[in-house]
Design a protein around this motif. Structure first.
Motif, mmCIF file in Angstrom:
data_model
loop_
_atom_site.group_PDB
_atom_site.id
_atom_site.type_symbol
_atom_site.label_atom_id
_atom_site.label_comp_id
_atom_site.label_asym_id
_atom_site.label_seq_id
_atom_site.Cartn_x
_atom_site.Cartn_y
_atom_site.Cartn_z
ATOM 1 N N LEU A 115 0.828 -1.210 0.000
ATOM 2 C CA LEU A 115 0.000 0.000 0.000
ATOM 3 C C LEU A 115 0.859 1.256 0.000
ATOM 4 C CD1 LEU A 115 -3.094 0.715 0.189
ATOM 5 C CD2 LEU A 115 -2.668 1.156 2.595
ATOM 6 N N THR A 116 0.683 2.083 -1.037
ATOM 7 C CA THR A 116 1.437 3.336 -1.125
ATOM 8 C C THR A 116 0.556 4.546 -0.871
ATOM 9 O OG1 THR A 116 1.109 3.404 -3.531
ATOM 10 C CG2 THR A 116 3.158 2.388 -2.730
ATOM 11 N N GLN A 117 -0.754 4.429 -1.156
ATOM 12 C CA GLN A 117 -1.666 5.562 -0.972
ATOM 13 C C GLN A 117 -2.841 5.181 -0.089
ATOM 14 O OE1 GLN A 117 -2.247 6.408 -5.284
ATOM 15 N NE2 GLN A 117 -1.843 8.511 -4.669
ATOM 16 N N LEU A 118 -2.987 5.897 1.006
ATOM 17 C CA LEU A 118 -4.120 5.709 1.906
ATOM 18 C C LEU A 118 -5.011 6.939 1.778
ATOM 19 C CD1 LEU A 118 -5.500 4.023 4.109
ATOM 20 C CD2 LEU A 118 -4.082 5.189 5.789
ATOM 21 N N GLY A 119 -6.204 6.738 1.224
ATOM 22 C CA GLY A 119 -7.101 7.843 0.944
ATOM 23 C C GLY A 119 -7.594 8.580 2.171
ATOM 24 N N GLU A 120 -7.930 9.830 1.964
ATOM 25 C CA GLU A 120 -8.483 10.702 2.999
ATOM 26 C C GLU A 120 -9.702 10.036 3.647
ATOM 27 O OE1 GLU A 120 -10.862 14.909 2.608
ATOM 28 O OE2 GLU A 120 -9.151 14.566 1.294
ATOM 29 N N GLN A 121 -9.774 10.098 4.954
ATOM 30 C CA GLN A 121 -10.913 9.574 5.730
ATOM 31 C C GLN A 121 -11.190 8.090 5.479
ATOM 32 O OE1 GLN A 121 -14.216 12.194 4.838
ATOM 33 N NE2 GLN A 121 -13.396 13.805 6.139
ATOM 34 N N ALA A 122 -10.148 7.323 5.141
ATOM 35 C CA ALA A 122 -10.314 5.900 4.820
ATOM 36 C C ALA A 122 -11.022 5.140 5.945
ATOM 37 C CB ALA A 122 -8.969 5.263 4.515
ATOM 38 N N PHE A 123 -10.756 5.535 7.197
ATOM 39 C CA PHE A 123 -11.361 4.859 8.342
ATOM 40 C C PHE A 123 -12.117 5.846 9.239
ATOM 41 C CE2 PHE A 123 -7.767 2.293 6.956
ATOM 42 C CZ PHE A 123 -8.387 1.073 6.768
ATOM 43 N N CYS A 124 -12.652 6.872 8.632
ATOM 44 C CA CYS A 124 -13.413 7.911 9.332
ATOM 45 C C CYS A 124 -14.599 7.289 10.084
ATOM 46 C CB CYS A 124 -13.904 8.908 8.281
ATOM 47 S SG CYS A 124 -15.114 10.076 8.836
ATOM 48 N N GLU A 125 -14.773 7.678 11.334
ATOM 49 C CA GLU A 125 -15.890 7.237 12.161
ATOM 50 C C GLU A 125 -15.953 5.723 12.368
ATOM 51 O OE1 GLU A 125 -19.674 9.300 11.624
ATOM 52 O OE2 GLU A 125 -18.609 10.820 10.451
ATOM 53 N N CYS A 126 -14.787 5.071 12.337
ATOM 54 C CA CYS A 126 -14.708 3.651 12.703
ATOM 55 C C CYS A 126 -14.511 3.619 14.215
ATOM 56 C CB CYS A 126 -13.556 2.969 11.964
ATOM 57 S SG CYS A 126 -13.875 2.774 10.201
ATOM 58 N N THR A 127 -15.607 3.745 14.934
ATOM 59 C CA THR A 127 -15.574 3.999 16.372
ATOM 60 C C THR A 127 -15.087 2.821 17.215
ATOM 61 O OG1 THR A 127 -17.929 3.458 16.423
ATOM 62 C CG2 THR A 127 -17.346 5.792 16.304
ATOM 63 N N SER A 128 -15.022 1.609 16.636
ATOM 64 C CA SER A 128 -14.533 0.435 17.375
ATOM 65 C C SER A 128 -13.088 0.098 17.046
ATOM 66 C CB SER A 128 -15.408 -0.789 17.073
ATOM 67 O OG SER A 128 -16.725 -0.565 17.490
ATOM 68 N N LEU A 129 -12.497 0.845 16.122
ATOM 69 C CA LEU A 129 -11.143 0.554 15.667
ATOM 70 C C LEU A 129 -10.131 0.828 16.777
ATOM 71 C CD1 LEU A 129 -9.827 -0.401 12.995
ATOM 72 C CD2 LEU A 129 -9.488 1.991 12.409
ATOM 73 N N THR A 130 -9.439 -0.226 17.215
ATOM 74 C CA THR A 130 -8.459 -0.083 18.300
ATOM 75 C C THR A 130 -7.038 -0.365 17.837
ATOM 76 O OG1 THR A 130 -8.826 -2.375 18.972
ATOM 77 C CG2 THR A 130 -10.115 -0.681 20.111
ATOM 78 N N SER A 131 -6.868 -0.991 16.674
ATOM 79 C CA SER A 131 -5.533 -1.352 16.210
ATOM 80 C C SER A 131 -5.395 -1.133 14.703
ATOM 81 C CB SER A 131 -5.255 -2.818 16.546
ATOM 82 O OG SER A 131 -4.080 -3.273 15.923
ATOM 83 N N VAL A 132 -4.363 -0.367 14.322
ATOM 84 C CA VAL A 132 -4.044 -0.154 12.911
ATOM 85 C C VAL A 132 -2.549 -0.365 12.735
ATOM 86 C CG1 VAL A 132 -4.013 1.497 10.989
ATOM 87 C CG2 VAL A 132 -5.900 1.543 12.621
ATOM 88 N N VAL A 133 -2.186 -1.262 11.826
ATOM 89 C CA VAL A 133 -0.781 -1.476 11.499
ATOM 90 C C VAL A 133 -0.541 -0.844 10.134
ATOM 91 C CG1 VAL A 133 1.043 -3.162 11.083
ATOM 92 C CG2 VAL A 133 -0.692 -3.611 12.824
ATOM 93 N N LEU A 134 0.311 0.204 10.112
ATOM 94 C CA LEU A 134 0.565 0.943 8.873
ATOM 95 C C LEU A 134 1.590 0.240 8.000
ATOM 96 C CD1 LEU A 134 0.665 4.591 10.269
ATOM 97 C CD2 LEU A 134 -1.210 3.492 9.045
ATOM 98 N N SER A 135 1.508 0.507 6.702
ATOM 99 C CA SER A 135 2.436 -0.039 5.718
ATOM 100 C C SER A 135 3.748 0.714 5.744
ATOM 101 C CB SER A 135 1.789 0.090 4.324
ATOM 102 O OG SER A 135 2.748 0.005 3.312
ATOM 103 N N ASP A 136 4.864 0.006 5.571
ATOM 104 C CA ASP A 136 6.184 0.639 5.486
ATOM 105 C C ASP A 136 6.336 1.423 4.193
ATOM 106 O OD1 ASP A 136 6.914 -0.464 7.895
ATOM 107 O OD2 ASP A 136 7.866 -2.224 6.981
ATOM 108 N N SER A 137 5.526 1.089 3.196
ATOM 109 C CA SER A 137 5.654 1.692 1.867
ATOM 110 C C SER A 137 4.802 2.928 1.646
ATOM 111 C CB SER A 137 5.285 0.655 0.802
ATOM 112 O OG SER A 137 6.012 -0.511 0.961
ATOM 113 N N LEU A 138 4.030 3.345 2.658
ATOM 114 C CA LEU A 138 3.135 4.490 2.486
ATOM 115 C C LEU A 138 3.905 5.730 2.081
ATOM 116 C CD1 LEU A 138 0.482 4.386 5.353
ATOM 117 C CD2 LEU A 138 0.050 4.317 2.901
ATOM 118 N N THR A 139 3.487 6.338 0.960
ATOM 119 C CA THR A 139 4.095 7.581 0.521
ATOM 120 C C THR A 139 3.108 8.727 0.633
ATOM 121 O OG1 THR A 139 3.475 7.110 -1.775
ATOM 122 C CG2 THR A 139 5.701 6.455 -1.082
ATOM 123 N N GLN A 140 1.825 8.388 0.696
ATOM 124 C CA GLN A 140 0.790 9.422 0.758
ATOM 125 C C GLN A 140 -0.258 9.019 1.791
ATOM 126 O OE1 GLN A 140 -0.734 10.419 -3.065
ATOM 127 N NE2 GLN A 140 -2.335 11.716 -2.269
#
Length: 184
Positions: A158-183
Motif C-alpha cells: 500500500l502506497t496511498q491511503l485515501g483521505e478519511q479511509a477509516f473515518c468514524e470507525c468507532t470500534s477501531l483499536t488497532s491499525v498497522v501501517l504499511s512501510d511503503s506508504l508515501t501518501q
C-alpha cells in the motif's frame, strides 16, 4: 459489451422479493465487469444490484475473468452477509459495497490493486477485513463509518491511503501501517 453484467430484468425481479432470501451465484467465465467503473456518482442508483435487499449472499468465484466490480454495483444490499470474489479481480469501484449493513467480513483476493472511494462505507456489521499484499491504493472513505471494525493491517504494498479511509470507525483499536506508504 457482451462481457458486462448490467441492470435489467434480473434486478427488477430481485427488487420484488423478500429481504435476505437470494443466494446470487454467477458462474459466467466470460464476464469481465459487473456494472460500470465509469458510472457517475449521481447515477449510481442505476448500478446492477443496487438496493436489492433480497440478496443474502453473493458468489462470483465462477467468473474467472472478472476484473472489476463497478461503481455502486451492490450498494445498499442491506441483507448481504457474505461475498466471494474470484482471484482475477483487480478493481472494486466507488460505493461498490457501500451500505451493505449486514456484511460481517470480506476477504479481498490477492489480485486486487485498487479499492475505490467509499467502497465499503457504512458496512456497520463489518468486523474483519483482510487486505491483500497486492493492493496499492485505498480510496477516500473506503471503510468510513464501519463502526464494528476493530483492527486493520495495511499491507506493505500500500502506497496511498485515501483521505478519511477509516473515518468514524468507532470500534477501531488497532491499525498497522504499511512501510511503503508515501501518501497519507
Amino acid at each position: 459489451a457482451t462481457n458486462r453484467l448490467r441492470s435489467g430484468a434480473l434486478k427488477r425481479r430481485l427488487l420484488t422479493l423478500s429481504k435476505g432470501i437470494v443466494i446470487l451465484t454467477i458462474r459466467d467465465p466470460d464476464i469481465t465487469t459487473i456494472g460500470d467503473m465509469n458510472l457517475a456518482r449521481e447515477r449510481a442508483r442505476e448500478a446492477p444490484f443496487v438496493e436489492c435487499t433480497s440478496i443474502l449472499r453473493v458468489d462470483l468465484k465462477g467468473c474467472t475473468k472478472l476484473i472489476s466490480v463497478g461503481t455502486g454495483a451492490f450498494c445498499g444490499c442491506s441483507s448481504l452477509t457474505s461475498v466471494v470474489l474470484p482471484d482475477s479481480i483487480t478493481q472494486i469501484g466507488e460505493y461498490a459495497f457501500s451500505e451493505c449493513s449486514s456484511l460481517t467480513s470480506i476477504v479481498l483476493p490477492n489480485s486486487l490493486t485498487q479499492l475505490g472511494e467509499q467502497a465499503f462505507r457504512e458496512c456497520t456489521s463489518l468486523t474483519s477485513v483482510v487486505l491483500p499484499d497486492s493492493i496499492t491504493q485505498l480510496g477516500k472513505g473506503a471503510f468510513c463509518e464501519c463502526s464494528s471494525l476493530t483492527s486493520i493491517v495495511l499491507p506493505n504494498s500500500l502506497t496511498q491511503l485515501g483521505e478519511q479511509a477509516f473515518c468514524e470507525c468507532t470500534s477501531l483499536t488497532s491499525v498497522v501501517l504499511s512501510d511503503s506508504l508515501t501518501q497519507l
